[in-house]
Scaffold this motif. Structure first.
Motif, PDB file in Angstrom:
ATOM      1  N   ASP A  55       8.338   8.498 -20.487  1.00 58.18           N
ATOM      2  CA  ASP A  55       7.362   8.590 -21.569  1.00 58.18           C
ATOM      3  C   ASP A  55       6.682   7.266 -21.873  1.00 58.18           C
ATOM      4  O   ASP A  55       5.597   7.241 -22.452  1.00 58.18           O
ATOM      5  N   TYR A  56       7.284   6.148 -21.471  1.00 56.16           N
ATOM      6  CA  TYR A  56       6.671   4.848 -21.755  1.00 56.16           C
ATOM      7  C   TYR A  56       5.765   4.389 -20.626  1.00 56.16           C
ATOM      8  O   TYR A  56       4.653   3.907 -20.861  1.00 56.16           O
ATOM      9  N   PHE A  57       6.214   4.540 -19.389  1.00 53.17           N
ATOM     10  CA  PHE A  57       5.480   3.964 -18.265  1.00 53.17           C
ATOM     11  C   PHE A  57       4.497   4.909 -17.585  1.00 53.17           C
ATOM     12  O   PHE A  57       3.594   4.465 -16.890  1.00 53.17           O
ATOM     13  N   PHE A  58       4.663   6.208 -17.775  1.00 56.09           N
ATOM     14  CA  PHE A  58       3.777   7.139 -17.087  1.00 56.09           C
ATOM     15  C   PHE A  58       2.725   7.710 -18.031  1.00 56.09           C
ATOM     16  O   PHE A  58       2.518   8.917 -18.121  1.00 56.09           O
ATOM     17  N   THR A  59       2.036   6.819 -18.722  1.00 57.01           N
ATOM     18  CA  THR A  59       0.994   7.229 -19.670  1.00 57.01           C
ATOM     19  C   THR A  59      -0.359   7.415 -18.989  1.00 57.01           C
ATOM     20  O   THR A  59      -1.289   7.937 -19.596  1.00 57.01           O
ATOM     21  N   SER A  60      -0.480   6.963 -17.747  1.00 61.14           N
ATOM     22  CA  SER A  60      -1.706   7.168 -16.972  1.00 61.14           C
ATOM     23  C   SER A  60      -1.334   7.181 -15.498  1.00 61.14           C
ATOM     24  O   SER A  60      -0.279   6.677 -15.106  1.00 61.14           O
ATOM     25  N   LYS A  61      -2.217   7.745 -14.666  1.00 62.33           N
ATOM     26  CA  LYS A  61      -1.935   7.815 -13.243  1.00 62.33           C
ATOM     27  C   LYS A  61      -1.858   6.426 -12.624  1.00 62.33           C
ATOM     28  O   LYS A  61      -1.000   6.155 -11.773  1.00 62.33           O
ATOM     29  N   ALA A  62      -2.757   5.532 -13.052  1.00 62.40           N
ATOM     30  CA  ALA A  62      -2.783   4.179 -12.489  1.00 62.40           C
ATOM     31  C   ALA A  62      -1.504   3.419 -12.830  1.00 62.40           C
ATOM     32  O   ALA A  62      -0.907   2.761 -11.971  1.00 62.40           O
ATOM     33  N   ARG A  63      -1.093   3.529 -14.090  1.00 66.75           N
ATOM     34  CA  ARG A  63       0.116   2.833 -14.506  1.00 66.75           C
ATOM     35  C   ARG A  63       1.337   3.430 -13.814  1.00 66.75           C
ATOM     36  O   ARG A  63       2.240   2.706 -13.375  1.00 66.75           O
ATOM     37  N   GLY A  64       1.366   4.748 -13.704  1.00 69.01           N
ATOM     38  CA  GLY A  64       2.473   5.409 -13.032  1.00 69.01           C
ATOM     39  C   GLY A  64       2.575   5.005 -11.571  1.00 69.01           C
ATOM     40  O   GLY A  64       3.670   4.788 -11.048  1.00 69.01           O
ATOM     41  N   TRP A  65       1.425   4.903 -10.900  1.00 63.41           N
ATOM     42  CA  TRP A  65       1.422   4.477  -9.495  1.00 63.41           C
ATOM     43  C   TRP A  65       1.955   3.053  -9.370  1.00 63.41           C
ATOM     44  O   TRP A  65       2.775   2.760  -8.495  1.00 63.41           O
ATOM     45  N   PHE A  66       1.499   2.167 -10.254  1.00 65.94           N
ATOM     46  CA  PHE A  66       1.896   0.762 -10.156  1.00 65.94           C
ATOM     47  C   PHE A  66       3.401   0.582 -10.376  1.00 65.94           C
ATOM     48  O   PHE A  66       4.072  -0.103  -9.593  1.00 65.94           O
ATOM     49  N   VAL A  67       3.943   1.196 -11.429  1.00 66.31           N
ATOM     50  CA  VAL A  67       5.366   0.996 -11.708  1.00 66.31           C
ATOM     51  C   VAL A  67       6.242   1.692 -10.677  1.00 66.31           C
ATOM     52  O   VAL A  67       7.372   1.263 -10.414  1.00 66.31           O
ATOM     53  N   THR A  68       5.742   2.762 -10.066  1.00 63.17           N
ATOM     54  CA  THR A  68       6.521   3.465  -9.053  1.00 63.17           C
ATOM     55  C   THR A  68       6.532   2.714  -7.729  1.00 63.17           C
ATOM     56  O   THR A  68       7.599   2.468  -7.145  1.00 63.17           O
TER      57      THR A  68
END
Length: 218
Positions: A77-90
């Motif tokens: 819920d904290y890191f996957f707030t957008s597709k771009a952010r989710g891609w980067f942290v993954t």
């Protein structure tokens, strides 16, 4: 983790150049008992949590050859707030996403963590869950104890970090140069009961926090 060679190179460069420049040069870390850090996986680095820099700081202490095995554990819920952010942290940070509150629905939220340990990876985990006030230990969540007991052969290394909560405090995006220290504790194993492990872990990380109050470092 991605098997795409380009993404692997991007991740390596991010940690080798950007992260190390920020953590080890702009801030600087004093590390006590560095020899207690794991030489390989599986293992769990379990630390206090005061800043978004915490995971990067811990990962910067490990040899770059172990980077493919380093996996921070973080909330969806904290890191996957957008597709771009989710891609980067993954793909670049390499996090293992955990759904908070899933245990109340009868789902084991630690399955991905257990599978990562079975693959010989090194988890970076924050038993407090959310970031707390700088240099104050918060209430420990149950996950670390359950993970330790589920994989009793895996060493759990307690770590106490001081200063990162002031260098980049919760809610801030401005990095402030601050003298930061990292105290690495002796490893623990979940070979006994859950309650016994949690008591031992809390005592050990509290003792590491107390070391910052004494100047007689070796």
């Amino acid at each position: 983790m991605s098997k795409n060679p380009l993404i692997r190179v991007m991740r390596f460069l991010f940690f080798a150049v950007v992260v190390r420049a920020v953590i080890l040069v702009a801030l600087g870390l004093t590390v006590r008992h560095r020899e207690r850090l794991p030489k390989d996986g599986p293992a769990v680095l379990a630390a206090n949590h005061n800043s978004n820099l915490d995971a990067l700081a811990l990962m910067s202490l490990m040899p770059l050859k172990l980077l493919p095995k380093l996996r921070p554990v973080a909330a969806v819920d904290y890191f996957f707030t957008s597709k771009a952010r989710g891609w980067f942290v993954t793909h670049i940070i390499g996090i293992i996403p955990v759904v908070r509150g899933s245990a109340r629905k009868g789902v084991n939220p630690l399955v991905a963590c257990e599978e990562a340990l079975d693959r010989g990876e090194i988890l970076v985990l924050f038993p407090e869950g959310s970031r707390g006030d700088p240099e104050k230990l918060g209430r420990l969540k149950t996950g670390i104890g359950h993970l330790a007991c589920a994989r009793p052969d895996v060493p759990i290394i307690p770590v106490y970090m001081h200063g990162l909560g002031k260098a980049l405090p919760k809610g801030s995006s401005l990095l402030v140069p601050f003298n930061c220290t990292v105290n690495v504790g002796e490893p623990l194993h979940g070979t006994g009961s859950y309650n016994a492990f949690m008591k031992a872990f809390e005592a050990r990380i509290t003792a590491l926090a107390a070391e910052d109050k004494h100047p007689d470092w070796d």
